[in-house]
Design an enzyme around this catalytic site. Sequence first.
Site, PDB file in Angstrom:
ATOM      1  N   CYS A 336       0.782  -1.234   0.000  1.00 34.48           N
ATOM      2  CA  CYS A 336       0.000   0.000   0.000  1.00 34.48           C
ATOM      3  C   CYS A 336       0.819   1.292   0.000  1.00 34.48           C
ATOM      4  O   CYS A 336       0.524   2.178  -0.819  1.00 34.48           O
ATOM      5  CB  CYS A 336      -1.050  -0.007   1.104  1.00 34.48           C
ATOM      6  SG  CYS A 336      -0.640  -0.909   2.590  1.00 34.48           S
ATOM      7  N   ARG A 365       7.759 -10.839   4.782  1.00 35.45           N
ATOM      8  CA  ARG A 365       7.342 -10.663   6.173  1.00 35.45           C
ATOM      9  C   ARG A 365       8.109 -11.631   7.038  1.00 35.45           C
ATOM     10  O   ARG A 365       8.215 -12.811   6.703  1.00 35.45           O
ATOM     11  CB  ARG A 365       5.835 -10.931   6.330  1.00 35.45           C
ATOM     12  CG  ARG A 365       4.996  -9.955   5.555  1.00 35.45           C
ATOM     13  CD  ARG A 365       3.517 -10.189   5.783  1.00 35.45           C
ATOM     14  NE  ARG A 365       2.753  -9.281   4.930  1.00 35.45           N
ATOM     15  CZ  ARG A 365       1.427  -9.283   4.827  1.00 35.45           C
ATOM     16  NH1 ARG A 365       0.721 -10.160   5.533  1.00 35.45           N
ATOM     17  NH2 ARG A 365       0.809  -8.431   4.039  1.00 35.45           N
ATOM     18  N   GLN A 383       1.509 -10.945  -3.548  1.00 36.92           N
ATOM     19  CA  GLN A 383       0.081 -10.701  -3.355  1.00 36.92           C
ATOM     20  C   GLN A 383      -0.531 -10.208  -4.653  1.00 36.92           C
ATOM     21  O   GLN A 383       0.072  -9.391  -5.343  1.00 36.92           O
ATOM     22  CB  GLN A 383      -0.125  -9.615  -2.294  1.00 36.92           C
ATOM     23  CG  GLN A 383       0.231 -10.060  -0.895  1.00 36.92           C
ATOM     24  CD  GLN A 383      -0.100  -8.978   0.110  1.00 36.92           C
ATOM     25  OE1 GLN A 383       0.370  -7.859  -0.007  1.00 36.92           O
ATOM     26  NE2 GLN A 383      -0.895  -9.320   1.115  1.00 36.92           N
ATOM     27  N   ASP A 385      -2.516  -7.935  -5.234  1.00 36.37           N
ATOM     28  CA  ASP A 385      -3.048  -6.813  -4.489  1.00 36.37           C
ATOM     29  C   ASP A 385      -3.775  -5.823  -5.397  1.00 36.37           C
ATOM     30  O   ASP A 385      -3.554  -5.823  -6.612  1.00 36.37           O
ATOM     31  CB  ASP A 385      -1.860  -6.079  -3.830  1.00 36.37           C
ATOM     32  CG  ASP A 385      -2.217  -5.536  -2.462  1.00 36.37           C
ATOM     33  OD1 ASP A 385      -3.413  -5.419  -2.174  1.00 36.37           O
ATOM     34  OD2 ASP A 385      -1.285  -5.229  -1.705  1.00 36.37           O
ATOM     35  N   HIS A 387      -5.466  -1.589  -4.825  1.00 34.25           N
ATOM     36  CA  HIS A 387      -5.948  -0.533  -3.942  1.00 34.25           C
ATOM     37  C   HIS A 387      -6.955   0.284  -4.720  1.00 34.25           C
ATOM     38  O   HIS A 387      -6.672   0.738  -5.821  1.00 34.25           O
ATOM     39  CB  HIS A 387      -4.771   0.306  -3.445  1.00 34.25           C
ATOM     40  CG  HIS A 387      -3.840  -0.509  -2.606  1.00 34.25           C
ATOM     41  ND1 HIS A 387      -2.657  -1.019  -3.085  1.00 34.25           N
ATOM     42  CD2 HIS A 387      -3.972  -0.978  -1.340  1.00 34.25           C
ATOM     43  CE1 HIS A 387      -2.092  -1.747  -2.139  1.00 34.25           C
ATOM     44  NE2 HIS A 387      -2.858  -1.746  -1.078  1.00 34.25           N
ATOM     45  N   LYS A 466     -11.587  -5.861   8.136  1.00 37.93           N
ATOM     46  CA  LYS A 466     -11.499  -6.590   6.874  1.00 37.93           C
ATOM     47  C   LYS A 466     -12.476  -7.743   6.775  1.00 37.93           C
ATOM     48  O   LYS A 466     -12.948  -8.266   7.775  1.00 37.93           O
ATOM     49  CB  LYS A 466     -10.071  -7.112   6.692  1.00 37.93           C
ATOM     50  CG  LYS A 466      -9.598  -7.997   7.836  1.00 37.93           C
ATOM     51  CD  LYS A 466      -8.177  -8.481   7.601  1.00 37.93           C
ATOM     52  CE  LYS A 466      -7.801  -9.519   8.646  1.00 37.93           C
ATOM     53  NZ  LYS A 466      -6.625 -10.299   8.304  1.00 37.93           N
ATOM     54  N   HIS A 512      -8.200  -1.888   0.342  1.00 41.30           N
ATOM     55  CA  HIS A 512      -7.103  -2.815   0.018  1.00 41.30           C
ATOM     56  C   HIS A 512      -7.772  -4.158  -0.239  1.00 41.30           C
ATOM     57  O   HIS A 512      -8.632  -4.548   0.538  1.00 41.30           O
ATOM     58  CB  HIS A 512      -6.146  -3.007   1.182  1.00 41.30           C
ATOM     59  CG  HIS A 512      -5.631  -1.751   1.818  1.00 41.30           C
ATOM     60  ND1 HIS A 512      -4.287  -1.472   1.897  1.00 41.30           N
ATOM     61  CD2 HIS A 512      -6.265  -0.716   2.433  1.00 41.30           C
ATOM     62  CE1 HIS A 512      -4.118  -0.324   2.542  1.00 41.30           C
ATOM     63  NE2 HIS A 512      -5.302   0.161   2.873  1.00 41.30           N
TER      64      HIS A 512
END
Length: 637
Positions: A336, A365, A383, A385, A387, A466, A512
């Site tokens: 993000c 991570r 990911q 991902d 946004h 979430k 997200h």
Amino acid sequence: MQEQVRVLLKGDEERVYPKGVTVMDVARDISPKLAKEALVAKVDGELVDLSYKLDKDSKVEILTFEDEEGRRTFRHSTSHVMAQAVKRLFPDVKLGIGPAIEDGFYYDFDRDESFTPEDLEKIEKEMEKIIAEDHPFERIEVSREEAIKKLEEMGEPYKLELVNDLPEGAKISFYKNGEFVDLCAGPHVPSTGRLKAVKLTSLAGAYWRGDSRNKMLQRIYGTSFPKKSMLEEYLKKMEEAKKRDHRKLGRELDLFSMHEEGPGFPFFHPKGMILWNTLIDFWRKEHRKRGYQEIKTPIILNEELWKRSGHWDHYKSNMYFTEIDGEGYAIKPMNCPGGILVYKSQVRSYRELPLRMAELGLVHRHELSGVLHGLMRVRSFTQDDAHLYVMPSQIEEEILGVIDLADYVYKIFGFDYHVELSTRPENSMGPDELWEKATSALRNALEKKGFDYKVNEGDGAFYGPKIDFHLKDSIGRTWQCGTIQLDFMMPERFDLAYIGADGEKHRPVMIHRTIFGSLERFIGILIEHYAGAFPVWLSPVQVKVIPVSQKFLDYGLKVKRELEDQEIRVELDERNEKVGYKIREAQLQKIPYMLIVGEKEEAEGLVSVRTREEGDVGTRTLQEFVLEIKKKIDDKK
RNA sequence: GCCCACGUAGCUCAGUCGGCAGAGCGUCGCCUUGGUAAGGCGGAGGUCACCGGUUCGAUCCCGGUCGUGGGCUCCA
């Protein structure tokens, strides 16, 4: 005149009994078979023992092992028997909790020495003895004072803690089976003799009350069934499931590997990369259709960015750091902040919103070493991902759009999934009212879709609540894949803005979201879901050409080339081996189509088709075969 | 990170109650040219995870480290 109670049974049947009749009596009255199988009952929606006396008109449901709640009671009773056996063999242990879980039960014990696998065998033997002794389970209701006194006498500090935490006015009960007494809300099966087949399955550490600041207790897991044959069937099923383990199949099918040199960092092999690339081709197409743009942001970014985003304060322990030219940098654990820089690279107009920016972002991570698990739980992953920057009025519609996309994608693969809603965690930022607003927006979307969802209090991201989509692995463990997170914090922190129709600056809201979650995990789930036998469109090798002997290699090569021209993933088995041998290997590699070519085929320009599922399905022209397989690929079959 | 278990050939696994390690599959070579799930013969391949200790001698016993598996906590 004796008073009577009217009992409403399943199927709206009503029977009348004298007041004080037990549920067991009712079961007996219905049928001897039911009496034998009955474990527990539901009276007016409340679970009770079979010895429960009916003193008013009631709706009664008698539960057996066929019912979820019947099974749970059965397993829970087994956990008491296990605790009883443990107490007999190791009188010094202190009891933790012993609930039923899916497919079994566990009980936590505090003991200075650790249990060994040999101890488990002894405990299991003792349990069998207790079952043979057939002790009835007796319910004893007590006042809070009595309960505390009793537990103090018994020397059970953990149970005492539980009682002290019970809310005012709660009913407190003990259950007694033979010499063993345990604090327990119940209900239980009538007697220990019902628990025919038990098996202790594993031993693990578990923190008291699930808090790592507390003492670690020893947890013994087990399962039980009303019949030996059912236990055996279950154990066999688990053995079968292990064969679908993605770690095993990943090696056998040459998809990926793990190495000591990089714990938690998976290596993808050529065949694994075909899965990967096929998935992202599909993903890109679906996202383009839905108005997403794609970006790519760096893996390493200055630590100032992470201070600003809040990761420094809320996520640092999961991050890796490095230094460049004497300045601190962090390896991104999320996409993000980088994506936000792209948003901020120009002035945004309300006309651009909702702005959907996707990124296949590689994040790192630092996960605790003990949690790593094949591809499911790794330390570096990609990911899928995105946004979404939206106006407040667009939130709901965009969330619904993401839910639909996730549903569409999961259905293509035939996944069952369930959703969970996670609320504000302890270590989080922002004012409560924003959290409340965000949480209810997510809740509304779920309600609108009519989803059954589980709520995980305190499980949200540090910047927002979430919705998570969970998929199952081969042995029934669920893994979070897709997620939708609603975020009012980051736009604030990064001072994001768009120019509204009024010419003024406004704050956008961020969503997200991921669909696959991580490519790694999703591929792991896919492997287990299909047991390695991928549908044709995903199969790393779609066709294996198998010449009958070396004499037909040339024709085999010709077939291979033609299929390659059609963009079909094909391999030719050129080895000097017999047909049966080559077929066996292709079959074990779970290749969907095998084309056997020999004299007949070469003479007439044919191929003999063998499928993974059906075996020999006869000959056809190569063109016919191409049409057939391409249709499957197009249909994602 | 914590608890328990485990670590022997590329894979699956035997084995040594302390005396310089074995099978099957795979791989390589030769023979066989075979029509729908394993053709035959032969060869190569191991610092028994790593480091230290005990011992005349350790793959085996002890300690530590790393990794793996099942859980716990944490998360895609």
